[in-house]
Enzyme design. Structure first.
Site: not given
Length: 352
Positions: A123, A147, A151
């Site tokens: 991402s 989040y 990643k």
């Protein structure tokens, strides 16, 4: 045979279409925690080809290993994971368990099954607050939420795996903002509960499921005061995975942005969706959300150089395709039915 984790999800279903249309065989794995198997029934209807589905969790290493061996899998496209930025701030450990531990167990299963080709869904959140624009792959990495940090941890883990000189072929694809739907209107984004992303929320307002859109801040240093993002059509995104898979011929690691290089504001999206749908999108202005940045868009140059890939679809087409999906599926996949034989024939002619 290609294994797609999270294959029943929004991006996963479109990746499955790209793979099947390219003549590849697919086994889709999903725990259906945030997806619907109906998407895969429709994928097969669109493509006129079958895929294999297995209900499984990537944290279940034994089951994943059995699937890899049973179907002679040669490569994995890894899309499974939790993905809501706001939710990750509330439940960070759940995100680390699902995303990081899940990937560790997936990779361990791959190693046991001697499958060493992996395309990973990363991402653009790994970049954090932009220090310059457009964002290229050399930009410093400093995610601002759990989040994004999951990643980045996974990217670092995969980098170390490649450095082990074990013959691994890995591509990290850093997505920007996937939107849109398959042009047939049969497959699209069907979030559970209140959408956390802009376009599905706008679409649900247009269809009457939501009263109005809340725009988080209109005092950014942008032309209209609202945040600017790089929106990429999910079909273009899916084709990027196919390009990455074809490029992984030699051991090593590739890290590539998948974006358009164009930035559109929240109000740009609202106005374009109004034009595409013929519906008014009422909205109200709220306070800025913590962690949101003013402007973020990709430098897609390396994707063209390394993968031979470029995006081709405009914001107008993104909105038109998403609206077609929403109009044909006002409640998403809930209570959905497979297309009729006539509808299937029409889609086969379109894509055949």
């Amino acid at each position: 045979m290609i294994l797609v984790t999270g294959g029943a999800g929004y991006i996963g279903s479109h990746v499955c279409i790209a793979l099947l249309d390219a003549g590849l065989d697919v086994v889709a794995v999903d725990n259906l925690s945030n997806s619907n198997k109906a998407s895969l029934d429709r994928v097969q209807s669109i493509c006129g080809r079958s895929l294999v589905f297995r209900l499984a969790d990537i944290r279940d290493e034994e089951t994943i290993c059995e699937i890899l061996r049973a179907f002679g899998v040669t490569a994995v496209i890894h899309l499974a994971g939790l993905k809501a930025v706001g939710d990750s701030n509330v439940r960070p450990m759940t995100y680390y368990e699902n995303n990081v531990l899940g990937t560790m167990r997936l990779v361990s299963a791959m190693k046991r099954a001697n499958v060493k080709t992996l395309v990973f869904s990363s991402s653009a959140t790994v970049y954090g607050i932009p220090r310059y624009l457009p964002l290229d792959e050399k930009h410093p990495l400093d995610p601002t939420n759990p989040y994004g940090r999951t990643k980045l941890v996974i990217e670092e883990m995969l980098k170390d795996l490649c450095r082990s000189n074990d013959g691994w072929r890995i591509c990290n694809l850093r997505y920007f903002n996937p939107v849109g739907a398959h042009e047939s209107g049969l497959v699209g984004e069907d979030p559970l509960g209140v959408p956390s992303n802009l376009l599905p929320f706008v679409a649900q307002v247009a269809i009457g499921r939501r009263e109005k859109l809340r725009i988080w801040g209109n005092d950014y240093d942008t032309p209209d005061g609202t945040g600017i993002r790089d929106f990429i059509h999910v079909i273009d995104l899916a084709s990027g995975h196919l390009s990455a898979l074809r490029q992984l011929r030699q051991p090593g690691l590739l890290t590539v942005n998948l974006g358009t290089g164009n930035g559109y504001s929240v109000l740009d999206v609202v106005r374009t969706f109004e034009a595409a749908s013929g519906r008014s999108i009422p909205y109200e202005i709220g306070e800025r959300r913590a962690g949101d940045v003013a402007v973020c868009y990709a430098d897609p140059t390396f994707a063209k150089d390394a993968l031979g890939w470029t995006s081709t679809r405009s914001l107008q087409q993104m909105c038109e395709d998403h609206w077609r999906w929403q109009l044909q599926n006002p409640n998403g996949y809930h209570g959905s039915k497979l297309p009729t034989v006539r509808e299937r024939s029409r889609h086969l002619r379109r894509h055949g």
